[in-house]
Write a protein that holds these residues in place. Structure first.
Motif, PDB file in Angstrom:
ATOM      1  N   GLU A  30       2.572  -0.158   5.930  1.00 24.05           N
ATOM      2  CA  GLU A  30       1.592   0.570   6.738  1.00 24.05           C
ATOM      3  C   GLU A  30       2.071   2.009   6.858  1.00 24.05           C
ATOM      4  O   GLU A  30       3.130   2.286   7.427  1.00 24.05           O
ATOM      5  N   THR A  31       1.301   2.902   6.256  1.00 23.13           N
ATOM      6  CA  THR A  31       1.595   4.328   6.346  1.00 23.13           C
ATOM      7  C   THR A  31       0.716   4.924   7.446  1.00 23.13           C
ATOM      8  O   THR A  31      -0.071   4.216   8.082  1.00 23.13           O
ATOM      9  N   GLU A  32       0.825   6.209   7.626  1.00 22.91           N
ATOM     10  CA  GLU A  32      -0.021   6.870   8.616  1.00 22.91           C
ATOM     11  C   GLU A  32      -1.495   6.734   8.252  1.00 22.91           C
ATOM     12  O   GLU A  32      -2.349   6.615   9.124  1.00 22.91           O
ATOM     13  N   LYS A  33      -1.791   6.706   6.934  1.00 21.29           N
ATOM     14  CA  LYS A  33      -3.179   6.676   6.462  1.00 21.29           C
ATOM     15  C   LYS A  33      -3.692   5.305   6.046  1.00 21.29           C
ATOM     16  O   LYS A  33      -4.894   5.058   6.102  1.00 21.29           O
ATOM     17  N   ASN A  34      -2.814   4.415   5.582  1.00 15.16           N
ATOM     18  CA  ASN A  34      -3.273   3.207   4.893  1.00 15.16           C
ATOM     19  C   ASN A  34      -2.464   1.963   5.216  1.00 15.16           C
ATOM     20  O   ASN A  34      -1.297   2.040   5.587  1.00 15.16           O
ATOM     21  N   LYS A  35      -3.124   0.829   4.980  1.00 12.64           N
ATOM     22  CA  LYS A  35      -2.469  -0.479   4.963  1.00 12.64           C
ATOM     23  C   LYS A  35      -2.503  -0.941   3.507  1.00 12.64           C
ATOM     24  O   LYS A  35      -3.565  -0.987   2.884  1.00 12.64           O
ATOM     25  N   ILE A  36      -1.313  -1.289   3.001  1.00 10.64           N
ATOM     26  CA  ILE A  36      -1.140  -1.536   1.571  1.00 10.64           C
ATOM     27  C   ILE A  36      -0.381  -2.845   1.354  1.00 10.64           C
ATOM     28  O   ILE A  36       0.583  -3.133   2.056  1.00 10.64           O
ATOM     29  N   ILE A  37      -0.816  -3.602   0.364  1.00 13.22           N
ATOM     30  CA  ILE A  37      -0.101  -4.795  -0.098  1.00 13.22           C
ATOM     31  C   ILE A  37       0.390  -4.513  -1.513  1.00 13.22           C
ATOM     32  O   ILE A  37      -0.374  -4.032  -2.351  1.00 13.22           O
ATOM     33  N   VAL A  38       1.663  -4.806  -1.761  1.00 15.45           N
ATOM     34  CA  VAL A  38       2.202  -4.695  -3.120  1.00 15.45           C
ATOM     35  C   VAL A  38       2.450  -6.110  -3.632  1.00 15.45           C
ATOM     36  O   VAL A  38       3.243  -6.851  -3.063  1.00 15.45           O
TER      37      VAL A  38
END
Length: 176
Positions: A30-38
């Motif tokens: 979880e970044t300031e801008k996005n939620k990401i799955i790798v």
């Protein structure tokens, strides 16, 4: 924030001639801008993934990106769980719009292998499926180009990050 959702598994028979069980690691960022799955692992891990997001009170429809380190089934089989996510892979990784995430090419296991850098972490996929690939500078057991695979391992190691391996959890930088 980075969280290892599932550490992955790569289990062989006794004489190491056959894979008995395989499922990739899954990483949530979880970044300031996005939620990401790798990587999204195999269908055998679907319920574990759903439970993780339920426990964290995160709606899976809020995931902005799914990044696939390469396109083998054991890394992409749950992509469909993230209905609103843009799928990112080697062919379109420059479309990822997040200044906190860097994607580098790490070919060898496959020609389209990529790794994800976030802060002090590097998610390697199968450029380094096991901790011993880094510790012993040994190419993955499956590769399309040995020289490229070894060069990718050296590059990953030289970056001095905590490495989320493809199937063996996290190798912390103080361990190598």
């Amino acid at each position: 924030m980075l969280d290892l959702v599932y550490k992955g598994i790569l289990k062989f028979n006794d004489n190491k001639t056959r894979i008995l069980e395989v499922a990739s690691s899954v990483t949530f960022i979880e970044t300031e801008k996005n939620k990401i799955i790798v990587d999204t692992s195999t269908k055998s891990k679907t319920e574990e993934l759903k439970q993780y997001f339920k426990n964290k009170n995160i709606d899976m429809d809020e995931i902005n990106y799914v990044i696939n380190t390469h396109d083998h089934f054991d890394h992409v089989s749950n992509n469909d769980l993230f209905k609103n996510a843009k799928i990112i892979n080697h062919s379109n990784f420059k479309e990822l719009n997040d200044p906190e995430i860097e994607i580098i090419e790490t070919p060898g296991h496959t020609m389209d292998s990529i790794s994800v850098i976030y802060g002090d972490y590097l998610i390697s996929g199968d450029a380094s499926p096991l901790k011993n690939n880094i510790l012993k500078e040994r190419a993955p057991g499956v590769f399309v180009d040995l020289k490229l695979a070894l060069n990718s391992l050296k590059r990953i190691k030289s970056l001095q990050k905590n490495i989320v391996t493809g199937h063996d959890g996290i190798l912390y930088k103080n361990e190598y």
